[in-house]
Motif scaffolding. Structure first.
Motif, short mmCIF file in Angstrom:
data_model
loop_
_atom_site.label_atom_id
_atom_site.label_comp_id
_atom_site.label_asym_id
_atom_site.label_seq_id
_atom_site.Cartn_x
_atom_site.Cartn_y
_atom_site.Cartn_z
N ILE A 124 0.80 -1.25 0.09
CA ILE A 124 -0.05 0.05 0.00
C ILE A 124 0.85 1.30 -0.04
O ILE A 124 1.65 1.36 0.76
N CYS A 125 0.74 2.09 -0.97
CA CYS A 125 1.46 3.25 -1.06
C CYS A 125 0.49 4.54 -1.39
O CYS A 125 -0.53 4.43 -1.98
N ARG A 126 0.83 5.73 -1.05
CA ARG A 126 0.16 6.98 -1.50
C ARG A 126 0.47 7.27 -3.16
O ARG A 126 1.44 6.83 -3.48
N PRO A 127 -0.44 7.78 -3.49
CA PRO A 127 -0.11 8.01 -5.13
C PRO A 127 1.28 8.72 -5.29
O PRO A 127 1.80 8.35 -6.30
N GLN A 128 1.58 9.55 -4.63
CA GLN A 128 2.75 10.61 -4.90
C GLN A 128 4.07 9.56 -4.76
O GLN A 128 5.13 9.99 -5.09
N GLU A 129 3.81 8.14 -4.13
CA GLU A 129 4.81 7.35 -3.86
C GLU A 129 5.22 6.49 -5.17
O GLU A 129 5.77 5.54 -5.16
N THR A 130 4.24 6.42 -6.19
CA THR A 130 4.44 5.80 -7.41
C THR A 130 4.95 6.23 -8.27
O THR A 130 4.81 7.97 -8.38
N GLY A 131 5.34 5.62 -9.51
CA GLY A 131 5.99 6.50 -10.55
C GLY A 131 5.11 7.22 -11.62
O GLY A 131 5.19 8.17 -12.19
N PHE A 132 3.65 6.35 -11.40
CA PHE A 132 2.82 7.18 -12.43
C PHE A 132 2.22 8.37 -11.81
O PHE A 132 1.94 9.49 -12.63
N PHE A 133 1.83 8.41 -10.39
CA PHE A 133 1.22 9.59 -10.00
C PHE A 133 1.89 10.57 -9.20
O PHE A 133 1.67 11.58 -8.58
N CYS A 134 3.34 10.24 -9.30
CA CYS A 134 4.01 11.26 -8.49
C CYS A 134 4.52 12.74 -9.12
O CYS A 134 3.70 12.76 -10.17
N GLY A 135 4.94 13.68 -8.45
CA GLY A 135 5.27 14.87 -8.86
C GLY A 135 5.98 14.65 -10.42
O GLY A 135 7.16 14.05 -10.48
N GLN A 136 5.64 15.37 -11.36
CA GLN A 136 6.05 15.15 -12.84
C GLN A 136 6.25 13.68 -13.21
O GLN A 136 7.07 13.28 -13.83
N GLY A 137 5.03 12.99 -12.70
CA GLY A 137 4.71 11.71 -13.08
C GLY A 137 4.37 11.17 -14.38
O GLY A 137 4.05 12.19 -15.32
N ASP A 138 4.19 10.10 -14.68
CA ASP A 138 4.06 9.68 -15.94
C ASP A 138 2.37 10.24 -16.27
O ASP A 138 2.00 10.34 -17.56
N TYR A 139 1.51 10.40 -15.32
CA TYR A 139 0.17 10.58 -15.68
C TYR A 139 0.09 12.18 -16.48
O TYR A 139 -0.83 12.07 -17.22
N ASP A 140 1.12 12.78 -16.14
CA ASP A 140 1.19 13.83 -17.04
C ASP A 140 1.97 13.81 -18.30
O ASP A 140 2.33 15.01 -18.80
N SER A 141 2.49 12.85 -18.69
CA SER A 141 3.47 12.60 -19.88
C SER A 141 2.35 12.46 -21.16
O SER A 141 0.99 12.19 -20.98
N TYR A 142 2.99 12.50 -22.17
CA TYR A 142 1.95 11.92 -23.43
C TYR A 142 1.33 10.79 -23.24
O TYR A 142 0.22 10.63 -23.75
N TYR A 143 2.06 9.75 -22.87
CA TYR A 143 1.53 8.39 -22.62
C TYR A 143 0.54 8.31 -21.63
O TYR A 143 -0.54 7.83 -21.86
N GLY A 144 0.89 9.05 -20.53
CA GLY A 144 -0.21 9.19 -19.35
C GLY A 144 -1.50 9.75 -19.75
O GLY A 144 -2.55 9.33 -19.46
N ARG A 145 -1.39 10.80 -20.42
CA ARG A 145 -2.61 11.67 -20.82
C ARG A 145 -3.40 10.94 -21.99
O ARG A 145 -4.52 10.63 -21.70
N PHE A 146 -2.80 10.00 -22.84
CA PHE A 146 -3.35 9.09 -23.79
C PHE A 146 -4.01 8.18 -23.16
O PHE A 146 -5.06 7.79 -23.32
N PHE A 147 -3.30 7.43 -22.02
CA PHE A 147 -4.17 5.98 -21.37
C PHE A 147 -5.06 6.61 -20.54
O PHE A 147 -6.21 6.08 -20.59
N LEU A 148 -5.09 7.89 -19.80
CA LEU A 148 -6.17 8.42 -18.99
C LEU A 148 -7.32 8.81 -19.78
O LEU A 148 -8.38 8.40 -19.47
N HIS A 149 -6.96 9.52 -20.71
CA HIS A 149 -8.43 9.86 -21.88
C HIS A 149 -8.71 8.48 -22.51
O HIS A 149 -9.91 8.52 -22.48
N TRP A 150 -7.89 7.64 -22.85
CA TRP A 150 -8.76 6.32 -23.41
C TRP A 150 -9.58 5.45 -22.18
O TRP A 150 -10.72 5.14 -22.36
N TYR A 151 -8.99 5.46 -21.15
CA TYR A 151 -9.77 4.56 -19.78
C TYR A 151 -10.93 5.47 -19.53
O TYR A 151 -11.84 4.83 -19.63
N ALA A 152 -11.00 6.83 -19.62
CA ALA A 152 -12.04 7.44 -19.07
C ALA A 152 -13.01 7.30 -20.30
O ALA A 152 -14.26 7.06 -19.79
N GLN A 153 -12.80 7.28 -21.44
CA GLN A 153 -13.60 7.25 -22.85
C GLN A 153 -14.18 5.82 -22.73
O GLN A 153 -15.33 5.76 -23.20
#
Length: 184
Positions: free
Chosen positions: A6-35
């Motif tokens: 169990i870890c906090r989001p900011q302790e992961t590579g995806f959701f940490c500050g400057q994490g992958d969630y805000d990268s091109y791939y991350g935004r693509f994945f999150l948009h696809w997932y939400a859609q």
């Protein structure tokens, strides 16, 4: 052997500050997932509309506010709510629970829905009706926004004796637009 980490989001590579969630791939994945989730909801609601002709369908959307004040909005994103808001300040006291903001999320959802002209309903989550009245029927709102209906959820049997019926009565009268003066 099953190991759960169990870890906090900011302790992961995806959701940490400057994490992958805000990268091109991350935004693509999150948009696809939400859609993907939106398309699923459209299919389910279309089938429900066909099955229940002439009946208004109400959709209950859960509040996901655990990391609302974090930069990544990890809880919202993993629930399929693709709405990251960059620039939010993190809690300076280090208390991670302070990153939850149910009231902030509630007002964001209400204002967005009202801007889109949607009909809204609500449901209590606490026994404090006066605190929920402001969201159910905002005071001094020039546009006169309000919930179309409100579902009262009774308290658990163990705390049933804590209901203050005068507060509930005041809440109901205010929901009906009656100007109730409370004595101090």
């Amino acid at each position: 052997m099953l190991v759960i980490i169990i870890c906090r989001p900011q302790e992961t590579g995806f959701f940490c500050g400057q994490g992958d969630y805000d990268s091109y791939y991350g935004r693509f994945f999150l948009h696809w997932y939400a859609q993907f989730l939106i398309n699923h909801a459209i299919i389910i609601l279309s089938l429900a509309t066909l099955a229940f002709e002439e009946i208004q369908i109400v959709v209950k959307i859960p509040s996901v506010y655990w990391w609302y004040k974090s930069t990544s909005h990890a809880a919202e994103l993993t629930a399929g709510y693709y709405n990251p808001a960059a620039g939010l300040r993190l809690s300076s006291d280090g208390n991670q629970e302070a990153l939850a903001d149910p009231k902030g999320l509630t007002w964001q959802v209400l204002n967005t829905a009202w801007d889109k002209g949607l009909t809204l309903a609500g449901q209590n989550s606490l026994l404090y009706y006066d605190k929920e009245l402001e969201t159910a029927k905002p005071i001094n709102d020039p546009d006169h926004h309000h919930f179309a209906f409100f579902t009262f959820q009774p308290p658990l049997p163990l705390v049933e004796r804590t209901i203050c019926f005068s507060e509930l009565d005041h809440f109901i009268l205010c929901m009906h637009g009656e100007n109730v003066v409370t004595e101090m």
